[in-house]
Enzyme design. Sequence first.
Site, PDB file in Angstrom:
ATOM      1  N   LYS A  54      29.370  25.241  38.884  1.00 22.35           N
ATOM      2  CA  LYS A  54      28.824  26.369  38.505  1.00 22.35           C
ATOM      3  C   LYS A  54      28.085  26.542  37.093  1.00 22.35           C
ATOM      4  O   LYS A  54      26.914  26.638  36.786  1.00 22.35           O
ATOM      5  CB  LYS A  54      29.682  27.952  38.610  1.00 22.35           C
ATOM      6  CG  LYS A  54      30.058  28.264  39.938  1.00 22.35           C
ATOM      7  CD  LYS A  54      31.230  29.112  40.165  1.00 22.35           C
ATOM      8  CE  LYS A  54      31.656  29.235  41.730  1.00 22.35           C
ATOM      9  NZ  LYS A  54      32.687  30.056  41.857  1.00 22.35           N
ATOM     10  N   GLN A  98      37.136  33.132  38.127  1.00 23.85           N
ATOM     11  CA  GLN A  98      37.291  32.311  39.256  1.00 23.85           C
ATOM     12  C   GLN A  98      38.944  32.739  40.006  1.00 23.85           C
ATOM     13  O   GLN A  98      39.830  32.659  39.412  1.00 23.85           O
ATOM     14  CB  GLN A  98      37.523  30.675  38.750  1.00 23.85           C
ATOM     15  CG  GLN A  98      37.552  29.648  39.844  1.00 23.85           C
ATOM     16  CD  GLN A  98      36.496  29.712  40.877  1.00 23.85           C
ATOM     17  OE1 GLN A  98      35.333  29.792  40.430  1.00 23.85           O
ATOM     18  NE2 GLN A  98      36.643  29.575  42.121  1.00 23.85           N
ATOM     19  N   ASP A 121      29.662  38.155  40.541  1.00 23.60           N
ATOM     20  CA  ASP A 121      30.472  37.804  42.016  1.00 23.60           C
ATOM     21  C   ASP A 121      29.997  38.861  43.229  1.00 23.60           C
ATOM     22  O   ASP A 121      30.277  38.432  44.344  1.00 23.60           O
ATOM     23  CB  ASP A 121      31.703  37.540  41.924  1.00 23.60           C
ATOM     24  CG  ASP A 121      31.879  35.830  41.850  1.00 23.60           C
ATOM     25  OD1 ASP A 121      31.125  35.200  42.419  1.00 23.60           O
ATOM     26  OD2 ASP A 121      32.817  35.642  40.952  1.00 23.60           O
TER      27      ASP A 121
END
Length: 286
Positions: A54, A98, A121
């Site tokens: 990412k 994460q 997200d």
Amino acid sequence: MAAKLIDGKALAQQVRDRLARESAELFAQKSIKPGLATILVGDDPASHVYVRNKQKACELAGIYVDDHKLPASTTQVELLTLIEQKNADPKIHGILVQLPLPKHIDSKVILEAVSPLKDADGFHPYNFGRLVEGHPVFEACTPKGVIKMIESAGVTIEGKRAVVLGRSNIVGKPLALMLLQKNATVTICHSKTKDLPAVCREADVLLVAIGKAKFVTADMVREGAVVIDVGTNKTPEGKLCGDVDFDAVSQKAGWISPVPGGVGPMTIAMLLENTVESAMRSVGLR
Ligand code: NAP
């Protein structure tokens, strides 16, 4: 192979190129660079690979990365303090925590602590609620990428019968809502669904996110259907494979996405898109 391939890798490259141009324009016009804070707690090797990928993608798209790698012993309070700092930092437009987090940390509390205005997200209940209402702001990256993949094939979602396999909060449920928003008629299936193959065969668009290697076989797919495979599983030989039996289903489907090279790259591209859009919103450009 009868089916046409929906190439998520190529589509993700196009998205990244566009975002790089938009980031450069934003800097030229407003002197700001989109910024993503990445927060990784612990030593899970797969999570380290995901975050590195990412971060690399961010750098290629002109997004500033604020990297935080914390030891597995990090307390929930320490993590909340870091998130509060990032919520208040004007250089940061998106915050990625994460998952999975170590067991002593409550993921729900952490995800709710991320400002809904920086929720790149799309996991915050506020943003989920906005999607339910039909007025999304940040949309969860994987389902958002899936919708773009279907549309990239020139397939109209409106009026289609869509069947979603899986009802997780990060894939199945938001994906079903996004399809509904696009005027599909949506069925959501799960582990208690009766006669799953028959329900799947009704689908013009079949979306599979259950986490079981090669679970969807050709007899579960209607001739000419669009099949999107979200699953990421490892074969006994250690190779990546999806939830769909690609070789057999691609003989019957009209369109199919591969694993690898399908939804995975688009998930990352959508994280970048959410970050760039957030930066634009922060200066009133969206
Ligand atoms: P999850 O939270 O484990 O949810 C799995 C869902 O599948 C559940 O709703 C479960 O039903 C359903 N299910 C399991 N077995 C089933 C069966 N035999 N028949 C029908 N439904 C069944 O998984 P997730 O987080 O949504 O992830 C799904 C897959 O997508 C995984 O392989 C994951 O690695 C992958 N994924 C990929 C990306 C990407 O970027 N490529 C992103 C996210 C996830 P119940 O609710 O009844 O238990």
